[in-house]
Design an enzyme around this catalytic site. Structure first.
Site, PDB file in Angstrom:
ATOM      1  N   ASP A 141       0.819  -1.204   0.000  1.00 43.97           N
ATOM      2  CA  ASP A 141       0.000   0.000   0.000  1.00 43.97           C
ATOM      3  C   ASP A 141       0.860   1.264   0.000  1.00 43.97           C
ATOM      4  O   ASP A 141       2.053   1.226   0.297  1.00 43.97           O
ATOM      5  CB  ASP A 141      -0.900   0.009   1.241  1.00 43.97           C
ATOM      6  CG  ASP A 141      -2.071  -0.948   1.134  1.00 43.97           C
ATOM      7  OD1 ASP A 141      -2.195  -1.641   0.103  1.00 43.97           O
ATOM      8  OD2 ASP A 141      -2.868  -1.008   2.098  1.00 43.97           O
ATOM      9  N   ASP A 142       0.221   2.378  -0.302  1.00 47.42           N
ATOM     10  CA  ASP A 142       0.810   3.717  -0.176  1.00 47.42           C
ATOM     11  C   ASP A 142       1.911   4.003  -1.187  1.00 47.42           C
ATOM     12  O   ASP A 142       2.778   4.854  -0.938  1.00 47.42           O
ATOM     13  CB  ASP A 142       1.340   3.953   1.244  1.00 47.42           C
ATOM     14  CG  ASP A 142       0.276   3.771   2.307  1.00 47.42           C
ATOM     15  OD1 ASP A 142      -0.916   3.884   1.978  1.00 47.42           O
ATOM     16  OD2 ASP A 142       0.639   3.518   3.474  1.00 47.42           O
TER      17      ASP A 142
ATOM     18  N   HIS B 269      -7.476   3.568   1.263  1.00 47.69           N
ATOM     19  CA  HIS B 269      -6.481   3.999   2.236  1.00 47.69           C
ATOM     20  C   HIS B 269      -7.143   4.022   3.604  1.00 47.69           C
ATOM     21  O   HIS B 269      -8.208   4.600   3.793  1.00 47.69           O
ATOM     22  CB  HIS B 269      -5.980   5.395   1.845  1.00 47.69           C
ATOM     23  CG  HIS B 269      -4.880   5.927   2.704  1.00 47.69           C
ATOM     24  ND1 HIS B 269      -3.759   5.205   3.023  1.00 47.69           N
ATOM     25  CD2 HIS B 269      -4.722   7.145   3.307  1.00 47.69           C
ATOM     26  CE1 HIS B 269      -2.948   5.939   3.762  1.00 47.69           C
ATOM     27  NE2 HIS B 269      -3.522   7.116   3.961  1.00 47.69           N
TER      28      HIS B 269
END
Length: 325
Positions: free
Chosen positions: A13-14, A134
């Site tokens: 992620d991110d 998110h």
């Protein structure tokens, strides 16, 4: 070769949060430890991350962001229920509280999701392999309905369902972490209805709420997959996703989504995840336990009779988890 017991997508992620984060994610991908990434299109390094994804042919999805930094859609041009007076999203808990209070206008959520999908296509010159949320905003009540509608309208089929079996019994999680994980899981179970109605798909099992940051270890990742396999007939191949956050620590002021990097991003915990994921210990253990790493595309092209992610074992995986202490 024996048929794998688990086909595992490892998603970082991110992506796009900062160059140092992205450096670690790409390192993990090239090492074969990460098989998918989720891009923050409002991240400070979104453009360079998109270039890296193209250069290394990294399967990339959208990490829909409604809680951190600045928006990319119409909200950035005026007053919005999604934003603080300073023009930033309301934060991980602030957004949840606003949704619970009925203070968030869902049409504005839809506008922002659509804008982030458009921005993704501008950056990657193609569609996302998946869209997740998110800080798991995509499974919140009300938001999940709008999210499912937007994905169907944009031809996106895969998402994430963050239901991790047994997370309420993970004693190593501190009370606030465990409470948040259990809240996410409750929301995710309730989101199954809207996700199913709009034809979305997800892996049979999910791991990552109990193995985030300093809590990640080969033993705990393996244990979470064992819990997911409980009750699954021998010979049945399970599909699973491991959510991860590898990377090198951010160095302020670089990074973030408009407000600079947060404390978690600047900590050693991201580097810890990178080291666990790329170390031989985890890879060897997974192989010994019949776990084969793959991409969402691999799952989408499963052979006849292998089942469809998010459908074949739905009832098994949505059995009630033990209550959180």
């Amino acid at each position: 070769m024996a048929r794998p017991r688990v086909r595992l997508v490892v998603t970082a992620d991110d992506f796009g949060y900062c160059p140092r984060r992205d450096e670690g994610i790409v390192e993990a991908f090239l090492a074969g430890a990460v098989t998918s990434v989720s891009l923050l299109v409002n991240g400070a390094a979104a453009e360079s991350a998109a270039e890296l994804a193209g250069r290394y042919r990294i399967p990339t999805g959208l990490h829909a962001n409604l809680s951190e930094g600045r928006p990319v859609g119409p909200a950035c041009h005026g007053a919005s229920t999604l934003l603080s007076p300073e023009g930033f999203f309301l934060g991980k808990m602030g957004f949840r509280e606003a949704v619970a209070a009925g203070d968030v206008a869902l049409p504005q959520v839809r506008e922002e999701l659509e804008a982030q999908l458009i921005r993704f296509r501008e950056l990657l010159d193609g569609d996302p392999t998946h869209v997740d949320g998110h800080q798991h905003v995509h499974v919140l009540p009300g938001v999940c309905q709008v999210f499912a509608e937007a994905l169907q309208a944009n031809g996106v089929r895969f998402t994430r369902l963050p239901v991790e079996r047994g997370v309420g019994g993970c004693a190593w999680l501190e009370a606030p972490e465990r409470a948040f994980a259990c809240a996410v899981e409750r929301d995710a179970r309730a989101a199954v209805g809207p996700f199913s109605r709009y034809g979305l798909r997800w892996t049979d099992a999910f791991v990552g709420l109990s193995t985030c940051g300093r809590h990640m270890s080969a033993h705990r990742v393996s244990g979470a997959l064992v819990r997911a396999l409980e009750g699954i007939p021998t010979g049945r191949t399970l599909t699973a996703e491991l959510m991860a956050h590898p990377g090198y620590p951010s160095v302020p002021p670089a990074g973030g989504c408009g407000e600079g990097p947060d404390a978690f991003s600047c900590s050693w915990e991201r580097l810890h995840e990178l080291r666990v994921l790329t170390a031989p210990t985890l890879r060897t253990r997974l192989a010994q336990e019949g776990v084969q790493l793959c991409t969402l595309h691999d799952l989408d092209s499963k052979r006849h009779g292998e089942g469809i992610p998010g459908e074949a074992t739905l009832e098994t995986f949505l059995e009630p988890s033990p209550p959180c202490p």
